[in-house]
Motif scaffolding. Structure first.
Motif, mmCIF file in Angstrom:
data_model
loop_
_atom_site.group_PDB
_atom_site.id
_atom_site.type_symbol
_atom_site.label_atom_id
_atom_site.label_comp_id
_atom_site.label_asym_id
_atom_site.label_seq_id
_atom_site.Cartn_x
_atom_site.Cartn_y
_atom_site.Cartn_z
ATOM 1 N N LEU A 293 -6.929 3.179 -0.852
ATOM 2 C CA LEU A 293 -6.054 3.210 -0.217
ATOM 3 C C LEU A 293 -5.913 1.909 0.970
ATOM 4 O O LEU A 293 -5.133 1.785 1.462
ATOM 5 C CB LEU A 293 -6.024 4.545 0.978
ATOM 6 N N ARG B 209 0.732 -1.361 -0.081
ATOM 7 C CA ARG B 209 0.052 0.125 -0.031
ATOM 8 C C ARG B 209 0.952 1.271 0.099
ATOM 9 O O ARG B 209 0.339 2.487 -0.170
ATOM 10 C CB ARG B 209 -1.031 0.105 1.259
ATOM 11 N N HIS C 291 -8.563 6.347 -6.072
ATOM 12 C CA HIS C 291 -7.256 5.459 -5.719
ATOM 13 C C HIS C 291 -7.458 4.753 -4.301
ATOM 14 O O HIS C 291 -8.097 5.335 -3.434
ATOM 15 C CB HIS C 291 -6.057 6.468 -5.415
ATOM 16 N N HIS D 1 -1.171 2.949 -5.075
ATOM 17 C CA HIS D 1 -2.405 3.732 -5.099
ATOM 18 C C HIS D 1 -2.595 4.146 -6.569
ATOM 19 O O HIS D 1 -2.894 5.415 -6.540
ATOM 20 C CB HIS D 1 -2.263 4.704 -3.964
#
Ligand SMILES: Cc1cc2nc3c(=O)[nH]c(=O)nc-3n(C[C@H](O)[C@H](O)[C@H](O)COP(=O)(O)O)c2cc1C
Length: 181
Positions: A167, A12, A165, A16
């Motif tokens: 997350l 992560r 995006h 993204h």
């Protein structure tokens, strides 16, 4: 000072890129699912990781084709829906008010409501990588984007060009539209 990040979450830090809708057509039936494990690996090559539990995995294995569609922020509800329900259970196009339209070079449909499309064909021999690592490497054989929103790059000043995006969990971010040079 930096805090350690568990390896289960380490991706992560860099993953993204925009969440996309991957559409397929198998035996005449269209399906669509959310994907964020996608990256370009060359100007006309993309890599996509699909869980073998997903119906979309089977479709891509069988047909070797898919379309990556770019949703903008107005499609958040549809993205979450297409990422939570399987095409084995329902027609997601109908359920989430999305429209399958003809693609130019592949039989998989485009999702009309999305602002961009990459039509993709899995590279020859790609099934082996998929069986081992769930990884599909595909050539982009046609691409299109909505006029006025993309000229060499996304024109993020327009709110309609702003991608979603992922997350993690149910949290998404949207670019704020500023261009930095
Ligand atoms: C934001 C988001 C991103 C996702 N990214 C992926 C992904 O990259 N690969 C994958 O296999 N599943 C991913 N999923 C899960 C699939 O979209 C989900 O399992 C879907 O129900 C599969 O549908 P299908 O069985 O019709 O193919 C994601 C879900 C969400 C909400």
């Amino acid at each position: 000072m930096k805090a350690g990040v568990p390896l289960s979450n380490a991706y992560r830090l860099i993953n993204h890129g925009p969440v996309l809708l991957l559409s397929t057509r198998r035996r005449g039936r269209a399906n669509v699912c959310a994907v964020s494990w996608v990256t370009p690996v060359d100007a006309d090559l993309v890599a996509v990781v699909l869980s073998e539990e997903n119906d979309s995995f089977r479709s891509v294995m069988e047909t070797g084709e898919f379309v990556l569609n770019v949703p903008n922020r107005s499609l958040l509800r549809q993205v979450v829906g297409c990422g939570s329900v399987s095409g084995r259970e329902c027609d997601k196009f109908r359920r989430f008010g999305l429209t399958p339209t003809r693609a130019r070079r592949v039989r998989a449909p485009r999702v009309a409501e999305c602002i961009g499309h990459l039509e993709c064909r899995v590279l020859p021999g790609g099934a082996r990588l998929a069986r081992r690592h769930n990884l599909f490497i595909a050539r982009v054989v046609a691409a299109a984007a909505e006029r006025g929103l993309f000229t060499k790059r996304w024109m993020m000043r327009s709110p309609r060009a702003r991608s979603l995006h992922h997350l993690g969990g149910n949290v998404f971010a949207v670019p704020d539209g500023r261009e930095l040079r």
